[in-house]
Design a protein around this motif. Structure first.
Motif, PDB file in Angstrom:
ATOM      1  N   ASP A 102      23.404   6.067 -28.553  1.00 21.85           N
ATOM      2  CA  ASP A 102      24.778   5.657 -28.282  1.00 21.85           C
ATOM      3  C   ASP A 102      24.879   4.950 -26.939  1.00 21.85           C
ATOM      4  O   ASP A 102      25.673   4.027 -26.765  1.00 21.85           O
ATOM      5  CB  ASP A 102      25.710   6.872 -28.292  1.00 21.85           C
ATOM      6  CG  ASP A 102      25.844   7.466 -29.689  1.00 21.85           C
ATOM      7  OD1 ASP A 102      25.891   6.693 -30.658  1.00 21.85           O
ATOM      8  OD2 ASP A 102      25.887   8.707 -29.795  1.00 21.85           O
ATOM      9  N   ARG A 103      24.083   5.401 -25.989  1.00 28.58           N
ATOM     10  CA  ARG A 103      24.004   4.757 -24.685  1.00 28.58           C
ATOM     11  C   ARG A 103      22.576   4.912 -24.182  1.00 28.58           C
ATOM     12  O   ARG A 103      21.864   5.856 -24.573  1.00 28.58           O
ATOM     13  CB  ARG A 103      25.005   5.352 -23.705  1.00 28.58           C
ATOM     14  CG  ARG A 103      24.880   6.852 -23.522  1.00 28.58           C
ATOM     15  CD  ARG A 103      25.966   7.387 -22.623  1.00 28.58           C
ATOM     16  NE  ARG A 103      25.798   8.830 -22.399  1.00 28.58           N
ATOM     17  CZ  ARG A 103      26.551   9.535 -21.570  1.00 28.58           C
ATOM     18  NH1 ARG A 103      27.518   8.924 -20.898  1.00 28.58           N
ATOM     19  NH2 ARG A 103      26.335  10.810 -21.401  1.00 28.58           N
ATOM     20  N   PRO A 104      22.091   4.002 -23.336  1.00 24.26           N
ATOM     21  CA  PRO A 104      20.682   4.032 -22.928  1.00 24.26           C
ATOM     22  C   PRO A 104      20.222   5.356 -22.332  1.00 24.26           C
ATOM     23  O   PRO A 104      19.052   5.737 -22.515  1.00 24.26           O
ATOM     24  CB  PRO A 104      20.599   2.889 -21.910  1.00 24.26           C
ATOM     25  CG  PRO A 104      21.663   1.935 -22.340  1.00 24.26           C
ATOM     26  CD  PRO A 104      22.793   2.798 -22.826  1.00 24.26           C
ATOM     27  N   SER A 105      21.097   6.064 -21.626  1.00 16.35           N
ATOM     28  CA  SER A 105      20.665   7.323 -21.021  1.00 16.35           C
ATOM     29  C   SER A 105      20.308   8.382 -22.059  1.00 16.35           C
ATOM     30  O   SER A 105      19.741   9.420 -21.700  1.00 16.35           O
ATOM     31  CB  SER A 105      21.739   7.869 -20.072  1.00 16.35           C
ATOM     32  OG  SER A 105      22.939   8.148 -20.781  1.00 16.35           O
ATOM     33  N   ASP A 106      20.597   8.127 -23.335  1.00 18.93           N
ATOM     34  CA  ASP A 106      20.140   9.040 -24.385  1.00 18.93           C
ATOM     35  C   ASP A 106      18.617   9.115 -24.426  1.00 18.93           C
ATOM     36  O   ASP A 106      18.055  10.076 -24.955  1.00 18.93           O
ATOM     37  CB  ASP A 106      20.652   8.596 -25.756  1.00 18.93           C
ATOM     38  CG  ASP A 106      22.158   8.775 -25.917  1.00 18.93           C
ATOM     39  OD1 ASP A 106      22.759   9.506 -25.100  1.00 18.93           O
ATOM     40  OD2 ASP A 106      22.727   8.183 -26.852  1.00 18.93           O
ATOM     41  N   LEU A 107      17.953   8.104 -23.880  1.00 15.28           N
ATOM     42  CA  LEU A 107      16.488   8.104 -23.860  1.00 15.28           C
ATOM     43  C   LEU A 107      15.932   9.034 -22.786  1.00 15.28           C
ATOM     44  O   LEU A 107      14.717   9.213 -22.690  1.00 15.28           O
ATOM     45  CB  LEU A 107      15.946   6.692 -23.640  1.00 15.28           C
ATOM     46  CG  LEU A 107      15.784   5.824 -24.889  1.00 15.28           C
ATOM     47  CD1 LEU A 107      17.140   5.394 -25.440  1.00 15.28           C
ATOM     48  CD2 LEU A 107      14.926   4.599 -24.611  1.00 15.28           C
ATOM     49  N   ALA A 108      16.804   9.631 -21.997  1.00 13.40           N
ATOM     50  CA  ALA A 108      16.344  10.507 -20.914  1.00 13.40           C
ATOM     51  C   ALA A 108      15.512  11.671 -21.431  1.00 13.40           C
ATOM     52  O   ALA A 108      14.615  12.153 -20.735  1.00 13.40           O
ATOM     53  CB  ALA A 108      17.534  11.030 -20.118  1.00 13.40           C
ATOM     54  N   ASP A 109      15.790  12.121 -22.661  1.00 13.81           N
ATOM     55  CA  ASP A 109      15.017  13.248 -23.182  1.00 13.81           C
ATOM     56  C   ASP A 109      13.600  12.852 -23.561  1.00 13.81           C
ATOM     57  O   ASP A 109      12.784  13.701 -23.921  1.00 13.81           O
ATOM     58  CB  ASP A 109      15.724  13.916 -24.366  1.00 13.81           C
ATOM     59  CG  ASP A 109      15.876  12.998 -25.571  1.00 13.81           C
ATOM     60  OD1 ASP A 109      15.522  11.807 -25.484  1.00 13.81           O
ATOM     61  OD2 ASP A 109      16.355  13.475 -26.626  1.00 13.81           O
ATOM     62  N   ARG A 110      13.267  11.573 -23.467  1.00 13.34           N
ATOM     63  CA  ARG A 110      11.918  11.089 -23.741  1.00 13.34           C
ATOM     64  C   ARG A 110      11.163  10.740 -22.456  1.00 13.34           C
ATOM     65  O   ARG A 110      10.030  10.255 -22.507  1.00 13.34           O
ATOM     66  CB  ARG A 110      11.962   9.837 -24.637  1.00 13.34           C
ATOM     67  CG  ARG A 110      12.601  10.058 -25.982  1.00 13.34           C
ATOM     68  CD  ARG A 110      11.786  11.048 -26.805  1.00 13.34           C
ATOM     69  NE  ARG A 110      12.504  12.268 -27.097  1.00 13.34           N
ATOM     70  CZ  ARG A 110      11.937  13.377 -27.539  1.00 13.34           C
ATOM     71  NH1 ARG A 110      10.639  13.458 -27.715  1.00 13.34           N
ATOM     72  NH2 ARG A 110      12.665  14.435 -27.782  1.00 13.34           N
ATOM     73  N   LEU A 111      11.778  10.953 -21.307  1.00 13.41           N
ATOM     74  CA  LEU A 111      11.111  10.659 -20.042  1.00 13.41           C
ATOM     75  C   LEU A 111       9.819  11.469 -19.916  1.00 13.41           C
ATOM     76  O   LEU A 111       9.725  12.598 -20.415  1.00 13.41           O
ATOM     77  CB  LEU A 111      12.028  10.991 -18.864  1.00 13.41           C
ATOM     78  CG  LEU A 111      13.200  10.041 -18.620  1.00 13.41           C
ATOM     79  CD1 LEU A 111      14.145  10.651 -17.586  1.00 13.41           C
ATOM     80  CD2 LEU A 111      12.711   8.670 -18.160  1.00 13.41           C
TER      81      LEU A 111
END
Length: 266
Positions: free
Chosen positions: A174-183
């Motif tokens: 939904d927003r780019p920060s959703d990828l934070a769980d893949r850091l």
């Protein structure tokens, strides 16, 4: 026999789960692999199925015809299941971070391996793996969702981390920060105010929001506009092979590691 170093992972895997990373390695680092003498690539911790190692081998053989790929797994049962799929240039071996291969690899891919370790251990195993690379070799370490639609990875060389890449299907967030769980493990707990990675994701979300009008032309156009806006304040790679519209159109964005490295004082 040397005892394998590391712990058994959950082993979750699936066809095309690592396609995004494979595509990036072939396009961005294919020339370096072609230039290497007898290039060896190690797929560390491939999981319960041989599928992603076989896919890596197949994709790299298109751009590096002489490449050899070795899948390394710490679980003997998984190695036994993979053995029947060996062929010329592709093999599977029991092992861990010690990398039980005949010569230093030109590239190591380690996906979804370090998530179960603490941050200090992740930094340590980065060093362990870098020390085993051939001169000029690379380590690509990251994590992805179970479908592979969201992924983040770090590329390291003998001197340390060099780049951080975000890659996603346009309908997978939904927003780019959703990828934070893949850091990667070295960053995932640093996504807090005051840390560079938190500031970057905050700004990426803002760029995504202000680029919403481009969404009438599709999510790809919105992504392109957001990355372009973000490049005004962050050192987004904007030239081949790491960046530019050709890579951005695939749902990728690469930054120099130095832009998001953890605050040394924290």
């Amino acid at each position: 026999m040397v005892r394998p170093v590391g712990a058994i992972t959950r082993g979750t895997t699936g066809h095309n789960r690592l396609r995004r990373a494979d595509r990036w390695v072939a396009a961005v680092h294919g020339s370096a692999l072609r230039a290497a003498h007898r290039p060896l690539v190690v797929d560390l911790g491939y999981g319960a199925s041989h599928a992603t190692t076989l896919e890596l081998f197949t994709r790299l053989r298109v751009v590096v015809p002489g490449v050899e790929v070795v899948g390394v797994e710490i679980d003997p049962a998984r190695v036994a299941l993979a053995k029947p799929y060996e062929r010329a240039g592709l093999s599977f071996r029991l092992g861990g971070f010690e990398l039980p291969v005949a010569r230093p690899p030109a590239l190591v891919r380690a996906f979804n391996v370090l998530r179960q370790y603490g941050e200090a251990e992740a930094w340590h195993y980065w060093d362990v793996l870098r020390d085993r690379l051939a001169p000029g070799g690379l380590l690509v370490e990251g994590t992805c969702s179970e479908t592979g639609h969201r992924a983040v990875w770090v590329c390291l060389d003998g001197d340390g981390p060099r780049t951080l890449t975000f890659s996603a299907r346009f309908d997978a967030f939904d927003r780019p920060s959703d990828l934070a769980d893949r850091l990667p493990k070295t960053l995932i707990h640093r996504n807090v105010p005051g840390e560079p990675i938190h500031a970057f994701l905050r700004d990426f979300d803002h760029a995504w929001a202000v680029s919403a009008p481009y969404g009438v032309h599709g999510l790809r156009q919105r992504w392109l506009a957001a990355v372009g806006a973000l490049a005004g304040s962050w050192p987004v790679a904007n030239r081949p092979p790491l960046g530019g519209p050709r890579r951005w159109r695939l749902g990728e964005l690469t930054l120099p590691w130095s832009a998001v490295a953890p605050d040394a004082g924290s």
